[in-house]
Design a protein around this motif. Structure first.
Motif, PDB file in Angstrom:
ATOM      1  N   ALA A 110     -10.252  21.807 -14.413  1.00 56.25           N
ATOM      2  CA  ALA A 110      -9.686  20.946 -13.080  1.00 56.25           C
ATOM      3  C   ALA A 110     -10.439  20.673 -12.281  1.00 56.25           C
ATOM      4  O   ALA A 110     -10.534  19.522 -11.305  1.00 56.25           O
ATOM      5  CB  ALA A 110      -8.580  22.097 -12.442  1.00 56.25           C
ATOM      6  N   THR A 111     -11.553  21.193 -11.951  1.00 60.07           N
ATOM      7  CA  THR A 111     -12.806  21.048 -11.057  1.00 60.07           C
ATOM      8  C   THR A 111     -14.068  21.057 -11.974  1.00 60.07           C
ATOM      9  O   THR A 111     -14.325  21.643 -13.087  1.00 60.07           O
ATOM     10  CB  THR A 111     -12.758  22.034  -9.829  1.00 60.07           C
ATOM     11  N   PRO A 112     -15.166  20.303 -11.238  1.00 56.56           N
ATOM     12  CA  PRO A 112     -16.210  20.324 -12.146  1.00 56.56           C
ATOM     13  C   PRO A 112     -17.102  21.705 -12.271  1.00 56.56           C
ATOM     14  O   PRO A 112     -16.895  22.823 -11.418  1.00 56.56           O
ATOM     15  CB  PRO A 112     -17.314  19.646 -11.207  1.00 56.56           C
ATOM     16  N   SER A 113     -17.485  22.131 -13.465  1.00 52.13           N
ATOM     17  CA  SER A 113     -18.000  23.056 -13.801  1.00 52.13           C
ATOM     18  C   SER A 113     -19.590  23.364 -13.510  1.00 52.13           C
ATOM     19  O   SER A 113     -20.197  22.572 -12.926  1.00 52.13           O
ATOM     20  CB  SER A 113     -18.036  23.483 -15.533  1.00 52.13           C
ATOM     21  N   THR A 114     -20.077  24.604 -13.427  1.00 52.57           N
ATOM     22  CA  THR A 114     -21.565  24.708 -13.349  1.00 52.57           C
ATOM     23  C   THR A 114     -22.159  25.234 -14.646  1.00 52.57           C
ATOM     24  O   THR A 114     -21.369  25.249 -15.735  1.00 52.57           O
ATOM     25  CB  THR A 114     -21.887  26.051 -12.419  1.00 52.57           C
ATOM     26  N   ILE A 115     -23.422  25.161 -14.584  1.00 52.86           N
ATOM     27  CA  ILE A 115     -24.287  25.518 -15.898  1.00 52.86           C
ATOM     28  C   ILE A 115     -23.960  26.970 -16.428  1.00 52.86           C
ATOM     29  O   ILE A 115     -23.515  27.199 -17.468  1.00 52.86           O
ATOM     30  CB  ILE A 115     -25.686  25.387 -15.526  1.00 52.86           C
ATOM     31  N   ALA A 116     -23.552  27.894 -15.466  1.00 50.51           N
ATOM     32  CA  ALA A 116     -23.099  29.072 -15.787  1.00 50.51           C
ATOM     33  C   ALA A 116     -21.808  29.052 -16.581  1.00 50.51           C
ATOM     34  O   ALA A 116     -21.494  29.770 -17.329  1.00 50.51           O
ATOM     35  CB  ALA A 116     -23.033  29.782 -14.492  1.00 50.51           C
ATOM     36  N   ASP A 117     -20.836  27.987 -15.852  1.00 53.22           N
ATOM     37  CA  ASP A 117     -19.722  28.038 -16.390  1.00 53.22           C
ATOM     38  C   ASP A 117     -19.903  27.723 -18.043  1.00 53.22           C
ATOM     39  O   ASP A 117     -19.226  28.160 -18.972  1.00 53.22           O
ATOM     40  CB  ASP A 117     -18.777  26.953 -15.827  1.00 53.22           C
ATOM     41  N   PHE A 118     -20.579  26.618 -18.262  1.00 53.41           N
ATOM     42  CA  PHE A 118     -20.941  26.048 -19.702  1.00 53.41           C
ATOM     43  C   PHE A 118     -21.671  27.282 -20.467  1.00 53.41           C
ATOM     44  O   PHE A 118     -21.329  27.378 -21.685  1.00 53.41           O
ATOM     45  CB  PHE A 118     -21.841  24.950 -19.577  1.00 53.41           C
ATOM     46  N   ALA A 119     -22.268  27.842 -19.961  1.00 52.99           N
ATOM     47  CA  ALA A 119     -22.960  29.141 -20.836  1.00 52.99           C
ATOM     48  C   ALA A 119     -21.820  30.075 -21.156  1.00 52.99           C
ATOM     49  O   ALA A 119     -21.831  30.601 -22.114  1.00 52.99           O
ATOM     50  CB  ALA A 119     -24.123  29.827 -20.008  1.00 52.99           C
ATOM     51  N   GLN A 120     -21.134  30.498 -20.081  1.00 54.40           N
ATOM     52  CA  GLN A 120     -19.929  31.346 -20.472  1.00 54.40           C
ATOM     53  C   GLN A 120     -19.139  30.992 -21.644  1.00 54.40           C
ATOM     54  O   GLN A 120     -18.689  31.522 -22.374  1.00 54.40           O
ATOM     55  CB  GLN A 120     -18.864  31.697 -19.373  1.00 54.40           C
ATOM     56  N   ALA A 121     -18.843  29.556 -21.547  1.00 53.01           N
ATOM     57  CA  ALA A 121     -18.153  28.944 -22.766  1.00 53.01           C
ATOM     58  C   ALA A 121     -18.564  29.213 -24.073  1.00 53.01           C
ATOM     59  O   ALA A 121     -18.237  29.323 -24.900  1.00 53.01           O
ATOM     60  CB  ALA A 121     -17.672  27.568 -22.284  1.00 53.01           C
TER      61      ALA A 121
END
Length: 303
Positions: A110-121
């Motif tokens: 729903a909102t822009p992700s961070t690189i940490a979010d991408f890494a968690q994915a």
């Protein structure tokens, strides 16, 4: 090159397939890779939504398997960019290619992700497959994700291959972020009006591919034109240079003669075990030059 009626029908068909896959939540049908290898598909749950992945798994009982390889694509784009590389690397290891959240067939947060979010994915995909140790390949924007994954889970990542390195100074990162936000198109109708010109430029840049290949990859890039800048912005918010300097896993950085060549060259000597492989071509690393780059990657991962 104008967008013909046939192309429009292909677009509608592709979008329909994408919507159906997302609605299913988990896909299991096999598709064909560049060399005819079966690629299975699936979804993993992460804190930013469902993450789509493609995978080739060697036959059960095959001996001498090497460390699985997780491939992360440049943004905007998708795991489709690795359809040529996957079967070549998968002769003796699992190869997984995941779509970054918000791109390809992964759910858009729903909102822009961070690189940490991408890494968690990416980590969620690995855990869903039950893998305890991996090598990881990042490409342009996802090079930051690859490093962050290794920082978050040092016991998971054995070796890292990066296609280019985001070695921007803090000032350069701030300037690029501001420019990216200023040039973003948030109005869908306005974004659609730019598609013919974008297709012509994309087709020219991918002239080494068939029109069908170019068309498929073009729509992976422009699938969601009003949010395609989110990955770029996340990468400019990330201190790539500082993370690289602290990365303990061996890192091989591929440095083709493209727009990031000089920026990437700054990575020399910036980490405990960072090696740079100068590549003579300006583009097409994972399609036109896939056989050559496969040898380079294998020479690093298999030692």
């Amino acid at each position: 090159m104008p967008i013909r009626a046939l192309d429009r029908r292909r677009l509608l068909h592709a979008l329909g397939l994408g919507g159906a896959a997302l609605a299913c939540g988990r896909a299991s049908a096999a598709v064909e890779g560049a060399a005819g290898a079966p690629i299975t598909q699936g979804y993993a749950s992460s804190r930013v939504g469902q993450v789509y992945y493609r995978m080739i798994r060697p036959a059960p009982g095959q001996q001498g398997l090497k460390t699985p390889l997780l491939c992360l694509h440049a943004g905007p784009g998708s795991s489709r960019n690795y359809l040529d590389l996957m079967p070549r690397m998968a002769t003796d290891r699992w190869v997984i290619a995941a779509d970054t959240p918000g791109y390809g067939l992964s759910q858009r947060p729903a909102t822009p992700s961070t690189i940490a979010d991408f890494a968690q994915a990416a980590s969620a995909v690995v855990d869903a497959l039950g893998l305890g140790r991996i090598d990881v390949l990042g490409n342009h924007t996802s090079t930051a994700t690859a490093l962050e994954l290794a920082r978050m889970r040092p016991g998971l990542v054995r070796r890292i291959v990066l296609n280019s390195a985001l070695m921007y100074t803090p000032q350069e990162r701030a300037e690029r972020k501001a420019a990216q936000i200023a040039n973003a198109t948030r109005d869908l109708s306005a974004a659609v009006d730019t598609i013919p010109a974008r297709w012509r430029a994309f087709r020219q840049a991918t002239a080494h591919q068939s029109e069908e290949q170019s068309w498929g990859r073009f729509w992976e890039v422009y699938r969601d034109p009003t949010h395609q800048d989110w990955g770029f912005v996340a990468s400019y918010d990330y201190d790539f240079a500082a993370t690289l300097a602290q990365t303990r896993a061996p890192v091989l950085i591929l440095n083709p003669q493209d727009v990031l060549h000089d920026i990437t060259a700054r990575a020399a000597g910036k980490g405990p075990d960072v090696r740079i492989a100068e590549l003579p071509w300006p583009g097409g690393t994972f399609d036109l030059h896939v056989d050559a780059v496969t040898q380079v990657i294998r020479a690093f991962l298999d030692t």
